[in-house]
Design an enzyme around this catalytic site. Structure first.
Site, short mmCIF file in Angstrom:
data_model
loop_
_atom_site.label_atom_id
_atom_site.label_comp_id
_atom_site.label_asym_id
_atom_site.label_seq_id
_atom_site.Cartn_x
_atom_site.Cartn_y
_atom_site.Cartn_z
N GLU A 113 -0.29 0.03 -14.93
CA GLU A 113 0.00 -1.21 -15.37
C GLU A 113 0.18 -1.36 -16.64
O GLU A 113 -0.37 -0.47 -17.49
CB GLU A 113 -1.10 -2.20 -14.67
CG GLU A 113 -1.36 -1.93 -13.34
CD GLU A 113 -0.32 -2.70 -12.31
OE1 GLU A 113 0.26 -3.81 -12.82
OE2 GLU A 113 0.16 -2.05 -11.61
N ASP B 54 -7.23 -2.85 -8.32
CA ASP B 54 -5.75 -2.56 -7.67
C ASP B 54 -5.96 -1.80 -6.26
O ASP B 54 -5.37 -2.16 -5.27
CB ASP B 54 -4.91 -1.76 -8.46
CG ASP B 54 -3.47 -1.38 -7.94
OD1 ASP B 54 -2.92 -2.42 -7.47
OD2 ASP B 54 -3.18 -0.45 -7.77
N LYS C 190 -5.62 -2.82 -2.37
CA LYS C 190 -4.78 -2.06 -0.92
C LYS C 190 -5.77 -1.54 -0.08
O LYS C 190 -5.35 -1.69 1.21
CB LYS C 190 -4.44 -0.69 -1.71
CG LYS C 190 -3.11 -1.04 -2.76
CD LYS C 190 -2.99 0.32 -3.52
CE LYS C 190 -1.54 -0.04 -4.57
NZ LYS C 190 -1.51 1.06 -5.49
N GLY D 167 4.58 5.91 -18.04
CA GLY D 167 4.87 4.50 -17.25
C GLY D 167 4.50 4.47 -15.91
O GLY D 167 4.90 3.89 -14.94
N VAL E 216 0.78 -1.25 -0.06
CA VAL E 216 0.22 -0.15 0.05
C VAL E 216 1.02 1.30 -0.08
O VAL E 216 1.82 1.40 0.84
CB VAL E 216 -0.89 0.03 1.13
CG1 VAL E 216 -1.75 1.31 1.33
CG2 VAL E 216 -1.58 -1.13 1.38
#
Ligand code: ADP
Ligand code: ASP
Ligand code: MG
Length: 826
Positions: free
Chosen positions: A669, A680, A684, A666, A611
């Protein structure tokens, strides 16, 4: 003879492997002969004794043994040939070889016809190796113009009648040697390995007997020093072929040397130490090929503050256990065991009796196993017949690992450290025994485990720095950056006595395991070229293979199957450092199991980067919970990519352009839908929730994706941006509406009233979450202690550098200081 007049030098097979070895040995002799008279004792040319032995064993079976004889002679002849090409004449050696060749051929034939070889003949055949090498050395030294004589071993009268394992009568040897040396040449060369009885017949002094020849000669002449010249720098803390970072010792005491060599350290034969210790003759172990090195001094004055001097191991051992209720309280069982084996000339390597007197375990060499079993079965025939003892159990393929040091007599806790080190290498100790001189402890383990046990013990007792051994699984963005950080930090870690060593690296296709440590300068090429397809078992075995005490597996993948293996890793003695979130978001059962197994195995499971990447989220939450705090509400921007995308939306950029930008930078994902789906963030949030004590499953998190997934889920990755364009207008409208209310849209994970949800929220622009953008993360934590002003953690929550740094931090927290080198005196 005045004391200390002579220097005795022994050159073993490893110093006499070829012409280069003979030359190096001759250099050593020549340089010492300038100052003192030298007595040189030589072994056979490397491998020759073994080949002669094979010749005999083959012929005894009625088979043709000449192939081995030819090989032995060829080894010797090739050195002569080389010398003659160089113009060096070898009259003594050449003549001896010619003469012996025909005798040996005849003897081999005789043995083959008879199907047996009397010990007397065996001794004569085996002694020819030394007969040759000693003459060759005389030729060589004379060629150099040195005053040299050859002496037979008739000056070594024998103290017993054994043909193959005789003893020298040192007292009787004194006058004989004195006479031979008196007025003799500056250098005297003798063959090692045998003496001659009163009839002038050859009797051998046991395998590796040349050390003993040299020691006996040194004792009989009252030599000032005995040198054993080898192919290694000296006596090492462990066999350097097994423990690559073994240390060459400055000095060892006679007792220490005795224990180490008795249990396998092939440095000086155990038998040779008694005459040296008896007359207190110092003995140097030196390297023929590097004579400038000081070597190791074996002497009475070796300082005794060392707790542990070395570790050795003896393989090909069989352990035999006799047990049964009938043994209890009966006097003389151990004596009967010893007598039974002694009458068969079997030597017992170690023997222990359980305190309940219920069982006795002893070890013998494997070669003696059959004889020993038979002797014991006969001795205890009555007890077996009447069920007083169970069957005698015999375990082959065992090894004895021993730890040796005079200091052990005075320090506490050595055995405990020894056993801890062995067990942390995953090796089971079957028998524990204290050595006879009180300066050794020995354990019996399975033969195949001995080398890992040795390495683990060596690390535990000899490393002065903390070892951090890591195996990196996944070397993409984060993993690659981590390796770069390792390289940058190696120097400074070393200054702080920490030695970080990468033992293996893997990507999804290949695993590269180091022989020792991986070179990080060219890991990509090496992984591609030398890496192999792998399975989990290949990873598990690394620990044993390299003898690692406290290794750590770093998971920088996002692989669910790999996360499912953490329990196995922990069970097998690895710490786990995970950037991968899949394990902590698997079922609650697995979540608990990982923690249980880690605690039971004294291993660490760390996942700070799960996290908020490098932000200290997990550690902070754990600290709060431990101090009795409790969570009231939590809200957070937990996705770096969504933080960036929503920031760009706020600036008026269309959704499709913002996503494309974030991909280019960048920040997402590989497939940005993994971010946009909200999963995602849900993971977390689940991790945060579990950290504060909520027992939830991933399904319990209410997830509203950042974009309606039905609009993008069906398209190919390459068409994603185009598909997102259909949503641009709708998003712009929502943003503008929020702006009009002084709000901004943020993708927020929230824990409130026992509910966990992930959704787009409109938040006041001036509140903490409203100003979070550009890839930043923010966590706003209201707790019993933190109210009304919450605890806020903010900072970059994505990106390879901060994530790798977070993983690096976890790795450093796995460190378990190895056992300090010196224990406290008792
Ligand atoms: P030589 O016959 O020349 O006397 P050996 O072949 O008997 O020599 O033994 C030499 C080898 O012993 C070395 O090459 C080394 O690998 C091995 N060895 C095993 N244990 C030790 C140790 N503790 N220290 C040094 N060498 C060792
Ligand atoms: N050549 C003999 C052996 O190999 C003696 C020695 O090398 O010490 O056993
Ligand atoms: Mg040898």
């Amino acid at each position: 003879m005045s004391s200390g007049k002579f220097l005795v030098q022994k050159f073993g097979g490893t110093s006499l492997a070829d012409l280069k070895g003979f030359d190096a040995s001759a250099d050593v002799i020549e340089s010492h002969a300038v100052e003192r008279r030298v007595i040189v004792v030589l072994s056979a040319v490397k491998g020759v004794t073994d080949l002669l032995l094979q010749t005999i064993e083959t012929a005894v079976r009625g088979e043709n043994g000449t192939q081995y004889l030819d090989q032995a002679i060829e080894r010797e002849r090739s050195i002569l040939n080389e010398l003659s090409k160089l113009g060096t004449s070898t009259p003594l050696a050449a003549e001896y070889l010619k003469e012996q060749k025909s005798t040996l051929i005849r003897r081999e034939e005789g043995i083959r016809l008879l199907g047996q070889c009397p010990d007397e003949t065996r001794a004569k055949i085996l002694a020819t190796g030394e007969g040759f090498s000693s003459r060759l050395m005389v030729d060589l030294l004379r060629h150099r113009g040195l005053d040299t004589q050859w002496s037979d071993t008739d000056v070594l009268p024998l103290a017993n009648e054994s043909w193959l394992d005789s003893l020298v009568d040192i007292e009787a040897a004194e006058p004989l040697l004195s006479q031979r040396l008196e007025g003799g040449a500056r250098i005297t060369v003798l063959p090692g390995f045998y003496g001659r009885n009163s009839d002038g017949d050859i009797q051998l002094l046991g395998r590796n007997g040349t050390d003993y020849s040299a020691a006996a000669i040194a004792a009989a002449t009252g030599a000032g020093l005995c040198q054993i010249w080898k192919d290694v720098d000296g006596f090492y803390s462990a066999d350097p072929r097994i423990v690559s970072n073994a240390r060459c010792l400055d000095e060892v005491s006679y007792d220490e040397a005795m224990e180490l060599t008795y249990f396998g350290a092939k440095v000086i034969s155990a038998k040779a130490l008694a005459p040296l210790a008896g007359k207190q003759i110092p003995c140097e172990i030196r390297n023929t090929y590097d004579p400038s090195k000081p070597g190791t001094l074996v002497h009475a004055g070796a300082e005794r503050t060392h707790v542990v001097r070395g570790i050795s191991y003896l393989h090909d051992v069989t352990s035999i256990t006799i047990q049964g209720g009938g043994l209890r309280g009966r006097v003389g069982i151990a004596r009967r065991v010893m007598d039974a084996l002694a009458s068969e000339a079997i030597s017992i390597l170690l023997i222990v009796q359980s305190s309940s007197e219920y069982s006795i375990t002893l070890c013998v060499r494997r070669a003696d196993e059959i004889k020993a079993r038979k002797a014991l079965e006969e001795e205890f025939h009555f007890e077996r017949l009447h069920g007083l003892i169970e069957e005698i159990s015999v375990q082959s393929d065992r090894a004895v690992v021993s730890l040796v040091g005079e200091g052990m007599k005075r320090y506490r806790g050595i055995a405990a450290r020894f056993l801890t080190a062995i067990s942390s290498a995953g090796v089971n100790v079957e028998v524990l025994a204290q050595g006879s001189t009180e300066c050794a402890i020995a354990v019996v383990v399975k033969g195949e485990a001995a080398q890992s046990a040795m390495r683990a013990c060596h690390t535990a007792f000899f490393s002065d720095s903390t070892h951090i051994d890591v195996i990196l699984l996944g070397c993409g963005n984060v993993g690659g950056e981590l390796l770069a950080q390792f390289q940058r930090q190696a120097e400074s870690l070393r200054e702080n006595h920490a030695d970080l060593r990468v033992r293996a690296i893997a990507n999804s296709r290949k695993l590269l395991v180091a022989d020792d440590v991986l070179d990080l300068d060219c890991w990509q090429e090496n992984l591609e070229e030398k890496g192999k397809p792998w399975s989990i078992d290949d990873v598990i075995t690394i620990r044993e293979k390299l003898g690692l005490l406290n290794p750590t597996i770093i998971d920088c993948t996002t692989d669910e199957a790999l996360a499912a293996q953490y329990v196995r890793f922990l069970q097998n003695g690895f710490n786990v450092v995970a950037a991968n979130k899949k394990a902590n978001t698997a079922s609650m059962d697995y979540y608990r199991e990982m923690r249980d197994v880690a605690a039971k195995n004294f291993r660490k499971f760390l996942y700070e980067t799960n996290v908020g990447a490098g932000l200290p989220v997990i550690d902070t939450l754990q600290g709060l919970m431990r101090s009795g705090d409790e969570l009231h509400t939590f809200e957070g921007i937990l996705s770096g990519s969504l933080s960036m995308i929503f920031g760009m939306l706020e600036d008026g950029m269309p959704l499709s352009v913002a996503v494309a930008r974030a991909v280019d930078l960048g920040f997402t994902e590989p497939d940005p839908r993994d971010d946009l789906s909200g999963m995602d963030v849900a993971r977390k949030l689940l991790i945060v929730a579990r950290e504060v004590g909520m027992q939830l499953e991933l399904d319990d998190i209410e997830v509203e994706p950042a974009v309606p997934m039905e609009a993008v889920s069906h398209v190919d990755r390459s068409e994603l941006i185009e598909a997102l364009q259909t949503l641009d207008e709708d998003f712009s409208a929502k943003i503008q509406a929020a702006e009009a209310r002084g709000e901004v849209l943020r993708y927020v994970g929230r824990i409130e009233d026992g509910r966990c949800s992930v959704a787009i929220e409109a938040v006041p622009a001036r509140k903490p979450l409203g100003s979070v953008r550009d890839g930043e993360n923010a966590l706003v934590i209201h707790t019993r202690y933190y109210q009304p002003i919450p605890l806020v953690l903010r900072g970059y929550g994505a990106g390879a550098s901060v994530t790798a740094a977070g993983v690096f931090g976890d790795i450093l927290r796995t460190v378990w200081r190895p056992l300090d080198h010196q224990g406290g005196p008792s």
